[in-house]
Design an enzyme around this catalytic site. Sequence first.
Site, PDB file in Angstrom:
ATOM      1  N   ALA A   1       0.761  -1.372  -0.056  1.00 16.17           N
ATOM      2  CA  ALA A   1       0.108  -0.035  -0.122  1.00 16.17           C
ATOM      3  C   ALA A   1       0.600   1.164   0.173  1.00 16.17           C
ATOM      4  O   ALA A   1       0.608   2.019  -0.707  1.00 16.17           O
ATOM      5  CB  ALA A   1      -0.977   0.047   1.173  1.00 16.17           C
ATOM      6  N   TYR A   2       1.902   1.263   1.004  1.00 18.96           N
ATOM      7  CA  TYR A   2       2.785   2.463   0.809  1.00 18.96           C
ATOM      8  C   TYR A   2       3.377   2.462  -0.414  1.00 18.96           C
ATOM      9  O   TYR A   2       3.629   3.663  -0.948  1.00 18.96           O
ATOM     10  CB  TYR A   2       3.699   2.341   1.933  1.00 18.96           C
ATOM     11  CG  TYR A   2       4.819   3.360   1.983  1.00 18.96           C
ATOM     12  CD1 TYR A   2       4.268   4.646   2.954  1.00 18.96           C
ATOM     13  CD2 TYR A   2       6.065   3.361   1.691  1.00 18.96           C
ATOM     14  CE1 TYR A   2       5.378   5.719   3.126  1.00 18.96           C
ATOM     15  CE2 TYR A   2       6.951   4.460   1.741  1.00 18.96           C
ATOM     16  CZ  TYR A   2       6.380   5.487   2.520  1.00 18.96           C
ATOM     17  OH  TYR A   2       7.390   6.562   2.566  1.00 18.96           O
ATOM     18  N   GLY A   3       3.922   1.617  -0.763  1.00 20.64           N
ATOM     19  CA  GLY A   3       4.817   1.623  -2.157  1.00 20.64           C
ATOM     20  C   GLY A   3       4.034   2.110  -3.108  1.00 20.64           C
ATOM     21  O   GLY A   3       4.456   2.741  -4.086  1.00 20.64           O
TER      22      GLY A   3
ATOM     23  N   THR B   1       1.574   4.088  -3.539  1.00 22.26           N
ATOM     24  CA  THR B   1       1.247   5.648  -3.250  1.00 22.26           C
ATOM     25  C   THR B   1       2.554   6.358  -3.847  1.00 22.26           C
ATOM     26  O   THR B   1       2.356   7.106  -4.293  1.00 22.26           O
ATOM     27  CB  THR B   1       0.895   6.003  -1.814  1.00 22.26           C
ATOM     28  OG1 THR B   1       1.939   5.714  -0.855  1.00 22.26           O
ATOM     29  CG2 THR B   1      -0.455   5.308  -1.457  1.00 22.26           C
TER      30      THR B   1
END
Length: 251
Positions: A143-145, A147
């Site tokens: 999820a972080y990557g 974005t």
Amino acid sequence: MTVVVVTGGTRGIGAGLVREFLTRDCQVVYCGRSLPAGSADPRSLGVVADVTDRAAVRQLWDSAIAAFGRVDIWVNNAGVSTARKPLWELPPDELDAVVDVNLRGLAHASAVVVAAMRAQGHGALWNMEGFGSGNQKAPGLAAYGMTKRAVTYLTDALAKELGKDSPVTVAHLSPGMVVTDLLSRDYTPEEFAKAKKIFNILADKVETVTPWLADRVLKGVPNGGRVAWLTTPKAFGRFATAAFRRRDLFA
């Protein structure tokens, strides 16, 4: 004095950038969802703002204009991470939060800032990259990557929309691997013992990275350019010399 706005400026890299810009005689406006005790420095202004709210971002801009008359540099630094879990185990509210802040909030802020800088006739917008911007992948960071990968695309797209002769520029700011709470959260002791070996090779402390970043931001780059602390040659060099370098960033 150069007027700088830093979103997410109350902790981590953002707080480090605020400190370094002030050291370089800038006037600095910073925001967070809450603020620490007020600064006595008349060159700084803290504003409570939620970057996912376009109206709040516009008010942040207006606060900077009211205090210092213009905005020369804006750093979209605000960001969050999630628990280090596979996507299918991630609570929906955490997925929504990371997308809202890291991508939707950054896009809303970019829209507000680029329009306002075009109206004032100049300015530089910097968007903060992170893990995933260079197409890196790791378990638990989907999820972080995603974005941060999208932030890189968005920044390139904005630069292309502005064009090479624009008095307003948009650029990438890449701090590399920095020791903050986002880096070390959610590891078991065993996992962290393994991860720490890599961190001690590639990572740096906020107070090491942010002076260099601040200098490069103030110097500026062409529209669509990038300032990157941890380049590929630097990373290879650190691995090559790791046996001779004794580092413990978590001591």
